[in-house]
Design an enzyme around this catalytic site. Structure first.
Site, short mmCIF file in Angstrom:
data_model
loop_
_atom_site.label_atom_id
_atom_site.label_comp_id
_atom_site.label_asym_id
_atom_site.label_seq_id
_atom_site.Cartn_x
_atom_site.Cartn_y
_atom_site.Cartn_z
N MET A 1 -71.81 -21.62 10.74
CA MET A 1 -73.20 -22.11 10.69
C MET A 1 -73.45 -23.24 11.68
O MET A 1 -74.31 -24.10 11.46
CB MET A 1 -73.52 -22.61 9.28
N SER A 2 -72.66 -23.29 12.74
CA SER A 2 -72.81 -24.44 13.65
C SER A 2 -72.50 -24.04 15.08
O SER A 2 -72.44 -22.86 15.41
CB SER A 2 -71.84 -25.56 13.22
N ASN B 1 -61.53 -18.75 5.75
CA ASN B 1 -61.68 -17.72 4.72
C ASN B 1 -61.87 -16.38 5.41
O ASN B 1 -62.15 -16.34 6.61
CB ASN B 1 -62.88 -18.02 3.81
N HIS C 1 -67.52 -34.07 5.84
CA HIS C 1 -67.88 -34.55 7.17
C HIS C 1 -68.20 -36.04 7.10
O HIS C 1 -69.13 -36.44 6.41
CB HIS C 1 -69.12 -33.81 7.71
N HIS D 1 -67.20 -23.56 -0.61
CA HIS D 1 -67.00 -24.66 0.33
C HIS D 1 -65.66 -25.34 0.07
O HIS D 1 -64.99 -25.80 0.99
CB HIS D 1 -68.17 -25.65 0.21
N ALA E 1 -65.33 -24.61 11.24
CA ALA E 1 -64.68 -23.75 10.24
C ALA E 1 -65.45 -22.43 10.27
O ALA E 1 -66.67 -22.43 10.44
CB ALA E 1 -64.79 -24.39 8.87
N HIS F 1 -75.85 -29.92 10.97
CA HIS F 1 -76.10 -28.49 10.83
C HIS F 1 -77.60 -28.26 10.72
O HIS F 1 -78.28 -28.98 9.98
CB HIS F 1 -75.42 -27.95 9.56
N TYR G 1 -79.27 -26.29 8.99
CA TYR G 1 -79.78 -26.12 7.61
C TYR G 1 -79.99 -27.45 6.90
O TYR G 1 -80.71 -27.54 5.92
CB TYR G 1 -78.86 -25.19 6.79
N GLU G 2 -79.35 -28.51 7.40
CA GLU G 2 -79.53 -29.84 6.80
C GLU G 2 -80.81 -30.50 7.33
O GLU G 2 -81.27 -31.48 6.79
CB GLU G 2 -78.40 -30.80 7.20
N SER H 1 -64.70 -29.09 10.41
CA SER H 1 -63.71 -29.15 9.33
C SER H 1 -62.35 -28.79 9.91
O SER H 1 -62.22 -27.83 10.65
CB SER H 1 -64.07 -28.13 8.24
N1 HPA Z 1 -69.59 -18.10 6.73
C1 HPA Z 1 -70.30 -19.07 7.33
N2 HPA Z 1 -69.82 -20.26 7.59
C2 HPA Z 1 -68.54 -20.50 7.27
C3 HPA Z 1 -67.74 -19.53 6.65
C4 HPA Z 1 -68.30 -18.26 6.36
O1 HPA Z 1 -67.66 -17.36 5.81
N3 HPA Z 1 -66.53 -20.10 6.47
C5 HPA Z 1 -66.59 -21.36 6.97
N4 HPA Z 1 -67.81 -21.60 7.46
#
Ligand code: HPA
Length: 302
Positions: free
Chosen positions: A239-240, A263, A85, A277, A138, A107, A109-110, A54
């Site tokens: 997560m990647s 974030n 994506h 998200h 991200a 990812h 998880y997918e 991202s």
């Molecule tokens: N946690 C996990 N994955 C993320 C986050 C987060 O706070 N922000 C963007 N991807």
């Protein structure tokens, strides 16, 4: 049959052809790479691979002489399902280098935690000629100095799923992929990092160095989990990335990785805000031009 066989069956594009890819099978990966090559009209092999997380999706728009191969046209290639994506391989030229962009990553998880399947594009990049991989993601900021929209160069990682047995290297090992026991002591190339920091200074953008922790997701982390990661030295979480980097190192590709802080992760349950998200995508969009200009300059200097 194990869970991974199922996952590759479910996720592989068929494109009219019956082709189930076993991501641990060297010949299968060669076959996918050859299919991609047969779809290309470019003469030069790509030497730089870019995994556009991202915020970096727009980088592909800067590629000239671009040839776009949608994942859906590649039999056996996984599908991407995450909003924000796209699902394309983009070949072409960027700042004088021959590149391949993965516009949309996979990812775990997918894909039922099939990390070998999710890292398959890196093995394909290697077979296509890639020597340097730039990975972006991200991430939530843990380090208190971090602000929304900052960038963080990865100097090391904590690959949490792998510590629990979910590594892309688990299972049968074909030595043609590389060593069974891969050293990741220098996963993020120090020369590339230094060069990137210099560029950040020239461009006057906020770029830190830090440690990235990969969690399995897809739920965002609880404040107590974030506190745990902070305690063990992590600066940002996502997560990647770690699975891709591990596979890249196995096949001898040098890596530069960075996170876009979209974030600020919650550390205190009594004082926390919802992570969404949409927020992640919004910040990524705002920082996109800055991140693309940064990476573009890095590529020019490789
Ligand atoms: N946690 C996990 N994955 C993320 C986050 C987060 O706070 N922000 C963007 N991807």
């Amino acid at each position: 049959m194990n869970g991974h066989d199922n996952a590759s069956k479910e996720n592989g594009h068929s494109n009219g052809e019956h082709f189930v890819v076993d991501p641990l099978n060297y010949d299968d990966i060669v076959r996918v790479a050859q299919t991609i090559e047969s779809l290309l009209t470019i003469n030069e092999k790509p030497t730089v691979g870019i995994i556009c997380g991202s915020g970096l999706g727009d980088l592909a728009d800067r590629v000239t002489e671009a040839q776009i191969v949608p994942y859906s046209q590649i039999p056996g290639f996984p599908k991407t399902s995450v909003i924000g994506h796209k699902g394309n391989l983009v070949f072409g030229k960027l700042r004088g280098k021959s590149v391949i962009c993965l516009q949309g990553r996979f990812h775990p998880y997918e894909h039922a935690m099939n990390l070998a399947l999710c890292s398959m594009p890196v093995r394909i990049m290697h077979l296509l000629g890639v020597k340097t991989l730039i990975v972006s993601n991200a991430a939530g900021g843990i380090n208190e100095k971090f602000q929304y929209g900052d960038l963080m160069l990865l100097k090391d990682h904590i690959f949490l799923p792998a510590l629990a047995g979910f590594s892309p290297l688990v299972g049968a090992n074909d030595p043609r992929f590389g060593q069974r026991f891969v050293s990741v002591h220098d996963a993020y190339d120090i020369k590339l990092r230094k060069m990137a920091l210099k560029i950040a200074e020239e461009q006057q953008i906020r770029v830190h160095e830090g440690i990235y922790v990969m969690s399995g997701g897809p739920q965002y982390e609880s404040p107590a989990e974030v506190q745990l990661f902070k305690t063990v030295g992590a600066d940002a979480l996502g997560m990647s990335t770690c699975h891709e980097v591990t596979v890249a190192r196995q096949c001898g590709i040098q890596v530069l990785g960075f996170s876009l802080i979209t974030n600020i992760a919650n550390l205190d349950a009594d004082n926390s805000v919802e992570v969404s998200h949409e927020e992640v995508l919004e910040t990524a969009k705002e920082a996109s031009q800055r991140a693309c200009a940064f990476v573009s300059e890095i590529i020019a200097n490789i």
